[in-house]
Design a protein around this motif. Sequence first.
Motif, PDB file in Angstrom:
ATOM      1  N   ALA A 108       5.491  -3.383   7.677  1.00 32.77           N
ATOM      2  CA  ALA A 108       5.909  -2.116   7.065  1.00 32.77           C
ATOM      3  C   ALA A 108       4.856  -1.597   6.098  1.00 32.77           C
ATOM      4  CB  ALA A 108       7.247  -2.308   6.350  1.00 32.77           C
ATOM      5  N   GLN A 109       4.280  -2.480   5.320  1.00 38.77           N
ATOM      6  CA  GLN A 109       3.307  -2.024   4.318  1.00 38.77           C
ATOM      7  C   GLN A 109       1.974  -1.643   4.953  1.00 38.77           C
ATOM      8  OE1 GLN A 109       4.711  -3.950   0.168  1.00 38.77           O
ATOM      9  NE2 GLN A 109       3.602  -5.370   1.491  1.00 38.77           N
ATOM     10  N   MET A 110       1.574  -2.346   5.999  1.00 41.16           N
ATOM     11  CA  MET A 110       0.354  -1.942   6.694  1.00 41.16           C
ATOM     12  C   MET A 110       0.516  -0.575   7.346  1.00 41.16           C
ATOM     13  SD  MET A 110      -2.360  -3.738   6.446  1.00 41.16           S
ATOM     14  CE  MET A 110      -3.165  -2.877   7.800  1.00 41.16           C
ATOM     15  N   ASP A 158      -3.950 -11.175   1.355  1.00 37.87           N
ATOM     16  CA  ASP A 158      -2.560 -11.443   1.679  1.00 37.87           C
ATOM     17  C   ASP A 158      -1.872 -10.099   1.883  1.00 37.87           C
ATOM     18  OD1 ASP A 158       0.123 -12.057   1.798  1.00 37.87           O
ATOM     19  OD2 ASP A 158       0.090 -13.475   0.118  1.00 37.87           O
ATOM     20  N   LEU A 159      -1.582  -9.770   3.124  1.00 38.48           N
ATOM     21  CA  LEU A 159      -1.062  -8.444   3.455  1.00 38.48           C
ATOM     22  C   LEU A 159       0.438  -8.308   3.198  1.00 38.48           C
ATOM     23  CD1 LEU A 159      -3.117  -7.751   6.702  1.00 38.48           C
ATOM     24  CD2 LEU A 159      -3.571  -6.960   4.371  1.00 38.48           C
ATOM     25  N   ARG A 160       1.043  -9.291   2.556  1.00 39.55           N
ATOM     26  CA  ARG A 160       2.403  -9.122   2.059  1.00 39.55           C
ATOM     27  C   ARG A 160       2.417  -8.317   0.765  1.00 39.55           C
ATOM     28  NH1 ARG A 160       3.955 -15.390   2.225  1.00 39.55           N
ATOM     29  NH2 ARG A 160       1.849 -15.374   1.317  1.00 39.55           N
ATOM     30  N   GLU A 161       1.219  -8.044   0.222  1.00 40.57           N
ATOM     31  CA  GLU A 161       1.080  -7.267  -1.010  1.00 40.57           C
ATOM     32  C   GLU A 161       0.509  -5.897  -0.679  1.00 40.57           C
ATOM     33  OE1 GLU A 161       2.221  -8.384  -3.798  1.00 40.57           O
ATOM     34  OE2 GLU A 161       2.657 -10.409  -3.068  1.00 40.57           O
ATOM     35  N   MET A 162       1.160  -4.821  -1.151  1.00 40.58           N
ATOM     36  CA  MET A 162       0.756  -3.478  -0.790  1.00 40.58           C
ATOM     37  C   MET A 162      -0.660  -3.134  -1.233  1.00 40.58           C
ATOM     38  SD  MET A 162       1.108  -0.648   0.691  1.00 40.58           S
ATOM     39  CE  MET A 162       2.618   0.218   1.070  1.00 40.58           C
ATOM     40  N   GLU A 163      -1.060  -3.583  -2.416  1.00 42.95           N
ATOM     41  CA  GLU A 163      -2.416  -3.236  -2.863  1.00 42.95           C
ATOM     42  C   GLU A 163      -3.474  -3.827  -1.932  1.00 42.95           C
ATOM     43  OE1 GLU A 163      -1.063  -6.638  -5.685  1.00 42.95           O
ATOM     44  OE2 GLU A 163      -0.181  -4.915  -4.639  1.00 42.95           O
ATOM     45  N   ASN A 164      -3.181  -4.985  -1.346  1.00 41.43           N
ATOM     46  CA  ASN A 164      -4.111  -5.585  -0.387  1.00 41.43           C
ATOM     47  C   ASN A 164      -4.138  -4.813   0.925  1.00 41.43           C
ATOM     48  OD1 ASN A 164      -4.773  -7.605  -2.203  1.00 41.43           O
ATOM     49  ND2 ASN A 164      -3.262  -9.044  -1.405  1.00 41.43           N
ATOM     50  N   CYS A 165      -2.998  -4.278   1.324  1.00 40.49           N
ATOM     51  CA  CYS A 165      -2.960  -3.437   2.523  1.00 40.49           C
ATOM     52  C   CYS A 165      -3.802  -2.185   2.320  1.00 40.49           C
ATOM     53  CB  CYS A 165      -1.522  -3.054   2.866  1.00 40.49           C
ATOM     54  SG  CYS A 165      -0.466  -4.447   3.313  1.00 40.49           S
ATOM     55  N   ARG A 166      -3.699  -1.589   1.145  1.00 41.10           N
ATOM     56  CA  ARG A 166      -4.481  -0.380   0.862  1.00 41.10           C
ATOM     57  C   ARG A 166      -5.981  -0.690   0.844  1.00 41.10           C
ATOM     58  NH1 ARG A 166      -0.916   3.501   0.048  1.00 41.10           N
ATOM     59  NH2 ARG A 166       1.049   3.107  -1.061  1.00 41.10           N
ATOM     60  N   GLU A 167      -6.332  -1.854   0.291  1.00 41.16           N
ATOM     61  CA  GLU A 167      -7.739  -2.260   0.303  1.00 41.16           C
ATOM     62  C   GLU A 167      -8.214  -2.488   1.737  1.00 41.16           C
ATOM     63  OE1 GLU A 167     -10.628  -5.969  -1.171  1.00 41.16           O
ATOM     64  OE2 GLU A 167      -8.656  -5.672  -2.127  1.00 41.16           O
ATOM     65  N   ALA A 168      -7.368  -3.064   2.548  1.00 43.07           N
ATOM     66  CA  ALA A 168      -7.748  -3.375   3.936  1.00 43.07           C
ATOM     67  C   ALA A 168      -8.038  -2.114   4.738  1.00 43.07           C
ATOM     68  CB  ALA A 168      -6.639  -4.182   4.615  1.00 43.07           C
TER      69      ALA A 168
END
Length: 337
Positions: A98-100, A52-62
């Motif tokens: 924004a977070q991605m 879920d890319l609404r969460e920053m930690e998931n964006c960093r993992e991605a």
Amino acid sequence: MSSKSVLVTGAGGFIGFHLVNYLKNKGYKVRGVDIKEPDYEGSSADEFKLLDLREMENCREAVYGMDEVYNLAADMGGIGYISGAHASITYNNTMISAQMLKAAHDAKVERFLFSSSACVYPQHLQDVPSVVPLKEADAFPADPEPGYGLEKLYTEKLCEYFTEDYGFQTRLVRFHNVYGPLGTYDGGKEKAPAAICRKVAHAASGDTIEVWGDGKQTRSFMYVDDCVEGIFRIMRSDYSGPLNLGTDELVDVSGLVDIVAEIAGKTINKRFNTNRPQGVRGRNSDNTLLREVLGWEPPMHLRQGLVPTYRWIEAEVKAGGIERHIMPQVEPMIAAQ
């Protein structure tokens, strides 16, 4: 062939699915990310992460370990959907975009492509069917499509600021109505070509289908194979400003029904419903800048691309065993974005 590792977000969706396969054929190592599994089997991604890319930690993992990012993830659909969910769409897409962008910059990704939309263009420039093709510079003074278009325009500027302030390489693609096999064709998020193909596939020759609006609203439509090639070409270019990616072959929605009916070999009557959302009156792409930057533009003509699109949707309808419905009272959209 390339040894680069690339990330495609929204890889479970229509354009993302095709882009993953395109990049794999180019020799890239591809990670796909989405909040859902791919809609159809056959994704050739080397790995696929449910995040879920609404969460920053998931964006960093991605983005971890990636050389380039194609950020296609978004909450979107046809006009009936995006006109009825302004708050959730704007919130979800702001968080993802924004977070991605921030996560990709922090991870020192080489290039970041943001998928924007023709919905960024001012509504007052699209108030007649015989619309003047929209140039990239026309986005300002701003009056974008509420919600979805506003977020896209805002994030375009955010990408530009990251380039200006940090030297971070971003690419901006303004999509104009993409269609083709494997696209959503029912459930409420489908766009005009797929919805029309579905309705015609359900209908017998001589039947009447309902069309949202008066049928005179105009759009240009781009075949998905051209879309993914254009995305790749823009990513590889040295141009960081917004670029239209679409065709300049304008058609009205009534004419779109006629083309699909001809492909199907059916006589289809139309009942127009002006009480349904129909979006702006006209929207067309000016490809002048795209041709200057790339020396290329999407070559597929609408009728040519609708043949495989209709055949695929027709087969899906038949395989689903769904009963034929003519002019249902509760029906997903048949409007143009």
